[in-house]
Design a protein around this motif. Structure first.
Motif, short mmCIF file in Angstrom:
data_model
loop_
_atom_site.label_atom_id
_atom_site.label_comp_id
_atom_site.label_asym_id
_atom_site.label_seq_id
_atom_site.Cartn_x
_atom_site.Cartn_y
_atom_site.Cartn_z
N GLN A 10 0.83 -1.21 0.00
CA GLN A 10 0.00 0.00 0.00
C GLN A 10 0.87 1.26 0.00
OE1 GLN A 10 -2.92 -1.38 -0.91
NE2 GLN A 10 -3.95 0.12 0.38
N LEU A 11 1.91 1.24 0.82
CA LEU A 11 2.81 2.39 0.88
C LEU A 11 3.51 2.60 -0.46
CD1 LEU A 11 4.67 2.32 4.32
CD2 LEU A 11 3.32 4.19 3.37
N THR A 12 3.96 1.50 -1.05
CA THR A 12 4.64 1.60 -2.35
C THR A 12 3.71 2.22 -3.40
OG1 THR A 12 5.96 -0.33 -1.81
CG2 THR A 12 5.83 0.27 -4.13
N THR A 13 2.45 1.79 -3.37
CA THR A 13 1.50 2.33 -4.34
C THR A 13 1.36 3.85 -4.21
OG1 THR A 13 0.30 0.25 -4.22
CG2 THR A 13 -0.87 2.10 -5.20
N ILE A 14 1.23 4.32 -2.97
CA ILE A 14 1.09 5.78 -2.77
C ILE A 14 2.38 6.50 -3.14
CG2 ILE A 14 0.65 7.63 -1.09
CD1 ILE A 14 -1.83 6.00 -1.83
N TYR A 15 3.52 5.94 -2.74
CA TYR A 15 4.78 6.61 -3.08
C TYR A 15 5.00 6.62 -4.59
CZ TYR A 15 6.39 7.67 1.60
OH TYR A 15 6.51 8.22 2.84
N GLU A 16 4.54 5.59 -5.29
CA GLU A 16 4.67 5.62 -6.75
C GLU A 16 3.83 6.75 -7.35
OE1 GLU A 16 5.79 0.91 -7.53
OE2 GLU A 16 3.74 1.60 -7.97
N ARG A 17 2.63 6.94 -6.82
CA ARG A 17 1.80 8.07 -7.29
C ARG A 17 2.48 9.40 -6.98
NH1 ARG A 17 -4.26 7.33 -5.07
NH2 ARG A 17 -4.41 9.41 -6.02
N LEU A 18 2.99 9.50 -5.75
CA LEU A 18 3.66 10.73 -5.31
C LEU A 18 4.85 11.06 -6.23
CD1 LEU A 18 4.63 11.38 -1.56
CD2 LEU A 18 6.19 11.91 -3.41
N ILE A 19 5.68 10.05 -6.47
CA ILE A 19 6.90 10.27 -7.25
C ILE A 19 6.58 10.63 -8.70
CG2 ILE A 19 8.93 9.07 -8.21
CD1 ILE A 19 9.00 7.52 -5.46
N LYS A 20 5.59 9.92 -9.24
CA LYS A 20 5.22 10.19 -10.63
C LYS A 20 4.71 11.63 -10.79
CE LYS A 20 2.52 8.11 -14.33
NZ LYS A 20 1.18 7.53 -14.53
N ALA A 21 3.86 12.04 -9.85
CA ALA A 21 3.33 13.41 -9.93
C ALA A 21 4.44 14.44 -9.74
CB ALA A 21 2.24 13.60 -8.86
N ALA A 22 5.33 14.18 -8.80
CA ALA A 22 6.42 15.13 -8.55
C ALA A 22 7.29 15.24 -9.80
CB ALA A 22 7.25 14.68 -7.35
N LYS A 23 7.64 14.12 -10.38
CA LYS A 23 8.51 14.15 -11.58
C LYS A 23 7.83 14.89 -12.72
CE LYS A 23 11.89 10.91 -10.45
NZ LYS A 23 12.19 9.48 -10.30
N SER A 24 6.52 14.69 -12.86
CA SER A 24 5.82 15.36 -13.97
C SER A 24 5.87 16.87 -13.82
CB SER A 24 4.36 14.90 -14.04
OG SER A 24 3.58 15.54 -13.06
N ALA A 25 6.11 17.34 -12.60
CA ALA A 25 6.19 18.78 -12.37
C ALA A 25 7.64 19.21 -12.10
CB ALA A 25 5.30 19.16 -11.19
N ASN A 26 8.57 18.36 -12.42
CA ASN A 26 9.98 18.64 -12.17
C ASN A 26 10.27 18.98 -10.72
OD1 ASN A 26 11.34 18.27 -14.64
ND2 ASN A 26 10.28 20.10 -15.42
N ARG A 27 9.61 18.28 -9.83
CA ARG A 27 9.84 18.51 -8.41
C ARG A 27 10.57 17.33 -7.81
NH1 ARG A 27 5.00 19.60 -4.85
NH2 ARG A 27 6.75 20.08 -3.48
N ASN A 28 11.27 17.60 -6.71
CA ASN A 28 11.95 16.55 -5.97
C ASN A 28 10.94 15.86 -5.05
OD1 ASN A 28 13.48 14.99 -4.29
ND2 ASN A 28 14.83 16.66 -3.59
N PRO A 29 10.70 14.57 -5.25
CA PRO A 29 9.69 13.86 -4.43
C PRO A 29 10.02 13.93 -2.93
CG PRO A 29 10.47 12.47 -6.24
CD PRO A 29 11.32 13.70 -6.24
N GLU A 30 11.27 14.11 -2.61
CA GLU A 30 11.64 14.13 -1.19
C GLU A 30 11.16 15.37 -0.46
OE1 GLU A 30 15.78 13.13 -0.79
OE2 GLU A 30 15.47 11.28 -1.93
N GLU A 31 10.69 16.37 -1.21
CA GLU A 31 10.13 17.55 -0.55
C GLU A 31 8.73 17.28 -0.02
OE1 GLU A 31 11.77 20.65 -4.00
OE2 GLU A 31 9.62 20.36 -3.69
N ILE A 32 8.18 16.12 -0.34
CA ILE A 32 6.77 15.88 -0.03
C ILE A 32 6.64 14.81 1.07
CG2 ILE A 32 4.53 15.20 -0.99
CD1 ILE A 32 6.03 16.00 -3.79
N THR A 33 5.98 15.19 2.15
CA THR A 33 5.77 14.28 3.28
C THR A 33 4.41 13.61 3.17
OG1 THR A 33 7.09 15.73 4.70
CG2 THR A 33 5.62 14.18 5.82
N LEU A 34 4.40 12.31 3.39
CA LEU A 34 3.14 11.57 3.41
C LEU A 34 2.64 11.46 4.86
CD1 LEU A 34 0.93 9.74 2.19
CD2 LEU A 34 2.55 7.83 2.38
#
Ligand SMILES: *Cc1c(COP(=O)(O)O)cnc(C)c1O
Length: 235
Positions: A10-34
């Motif tokens: 479940q965590l992997t699924t959410i982090y995959e969504r998070l990372i994909k969205a961040a990359k699409s906006a040229n953002r660093n996924p590590e800036e985002i806290t779940l």
């Protein structure tokens, strides 16, 4: 599948969504806290997700949250209060949480400041009624700057940023608009009053991608992470 495998997946699924969205906006996924929005979910579940790596949990109902904190004392997690704040409960909230998301008036902030021990400041977010619904919780965008300036003066609180809970929208473009307005509001308050707010708490199970594309640094995810909530309050 074992419980721990389920939680990891479940965590992997959410982090995959998070990372994909961040990359699409040229953002660093590590800036985002779940933050796991764990209302009505059991202590066992929280514990299992913590073991699987989740560090932040958000609770809405105070008695339920206190009960869980007691039972989960051995788990060093960060507790977020994301529910509606009653002014006669500020003492308990100020003493038992690391973050409070829903501040919408100065009186609440003042009480939390007075009642917080002065060791570690309480991290707080101003809830903005970004859709200007008036009936909803949150300060209006027009009054948010003044509230931010007042809260920034309080010694035992650390003003981190803004939180929003927009109306449900179906299309991605419609979801983005209130999040974009929130980001712009935070930037303009920071510039105008020389504040250093760095947190945008926005995005949930159904709109986290739109929120991340618009600059969210903290997503609050319930059902997509933990599964459906039981129909009735369990505690
Ligand atoms: C319940 C809740 C969430 C999570 O909602 P989901 O749609 O289940 O992801 C986020 N924020 C707040 C304030 C909530 O009350």
């Amino acid at each position: 599948m074992s419980n721990s495998q389920y939680c990891k997946q479940q965590l992997t699924t959410i982090y995959e969504r998070l990372i994909k969205a961040a990359k699409s906006a040229n953002r660093n996924p590590e800036e985002i806290t779940l933050v796991g929005a764990s209302k009505q979910q059991s202590c066992e579940k929280i514990q299992q997700f913590h073991c699987a790596g989740l560090q932040h949990f958000g609770e809405n109902y105070l008695n339920e949250a206190l009960d869980k904190q007691q039972q989960l004392q051995m788990n060093p997690v960060q507790w977020h209060f994301i529910g509606k704040i009653q002014s006669n409960k500020t003492k308990i909230i100020g003493q038992h949480f690391d973050w409070v998301h829903g501040i919408d008036r100065f009186k609440i902030a003042q009480r939390l400041d007075n009642q917080r021990d002065s060791v570690t400041p309480l991290k707080v977010l101003i809830q903005v009624d970004i859709d200007n619904e008036a009936s909803k919780n949150g300060v209006s965008p027009e009054l948010a700057p003044e509230l931010a300036v007042q809260i920034a003066e309080l010694e035992n609180l650390e003003l981190k940023g803004l939180m929003v809970l927009p109306q449900k929208k179906l299309s991605f473009d419609e979801q983005r608009r209130p999040f974009a307005r929130t980001r712009q509001l935070l930037q303009s308050i920071n510039q105008q009053y020389d504040l250093k707010m760095d947190t945008l708490s926005m995005g949930m199970s159904n709109d986290l991608e739109a929120a991340i594309v618009e600059g969210s640094t903290m997503i609050r995810v319930g059902t997509a992470l933990f599964g459906a909530r039981p129909q009735t309050k369990t505690l």
